[in-house]
Design an enzyme around this catalytic site. Structure first.
Site: not given
Ligand code: CA2
Length: 151
Positions: A11-12, A19, A24, A76, A79, A100, A102, A109
């Site tokens: 997700p996201n 963003r 990221y 990946n 969340a 896996e 990330h 974090r």
């Molecule tokens: O670091 C990663 O790849 C994560 O899997 C990214 C997830 C986060 O919940 C994990 O803890 C670590 C979040 C992905 C959401 O990505 C966004 C990108 C741009 C704006 C908002 C969210």
């Protein structure tokens, strides 16, 4: 072992590049897919690259990887990494290689990102190397799925 690798994104991750670039990176998910395609071609792997916002949809993608007898899954789970027993259980049922990935270093974090339901069922974990992590995961896949490949 099949040279087909599913690359599953949670997700996201469709918001990447639009963003939070400080966390990221500046690349979009389409950019990452493009890099993965180039790397996979070079390594002799076939990839199926997907992004889903729903937990059940990710579970269904893993079921598909099981039924197509794919060689590997790079995941990946975003969340859902930190919450999903359903994804953990689905991955347990997959016989191939699981890596896996990330983008960020989840261990540097918030505390809630330190726990992963994916890591116990993964062959390897890559975190904190941005988009390069996906390419490194594919190299590790190739050395496990294809005999005599130099990576
Ligand atoms: O670091 C990663 O790849 C994560 O899997 C990214 C997830 C986060 O919940 C994990 O803890 C670590 C979040 C992905 C959401 O990505 C966004 C990108 C741009 C704006 C908002 C969210």
């Amino acid at each position: 072992m099949s040279n087909l690798v599913y690359i599953l994104n949670g997700p996201n991750l469709n918001l990447l590049g639009k963003r939070e670039p400080e966390t990221y990176g500046a690349l979009t998910l389409a950019d990452i897919e493009c890099r993965c395609r180039e790397t996979a071609t070079m390594l002799g792997l076939r990839i199926d690259f997907r992004q889903k916002n729903g937990e059940g949809e990710l579970v269904e993608d893993i079921h598909e990887a099981i039924s197509t007898a794919a060689g590997g899954i790079v995941i990946n789970a975003a969340a859902y990494t930190h919450t999903s027993i359903a994804i953990h259980d689905a991955l347990r049922a997959f016989d191939g290689v699981i890596i896996e990935v990330h983008l960020s270093n989840v261990h540097a974090r918030e505390e809630f990102r330190h726990r992963s339901f994916i890591s116990p069922v993964a062959d390897g974990v890559i975190a904190g190397l941005g988009a390069e992590g996906y390419e490194l995961a594919l190299r590790a896949m190739a050395s496990r799925l294809i005999e005599h490949v130099e990576v």
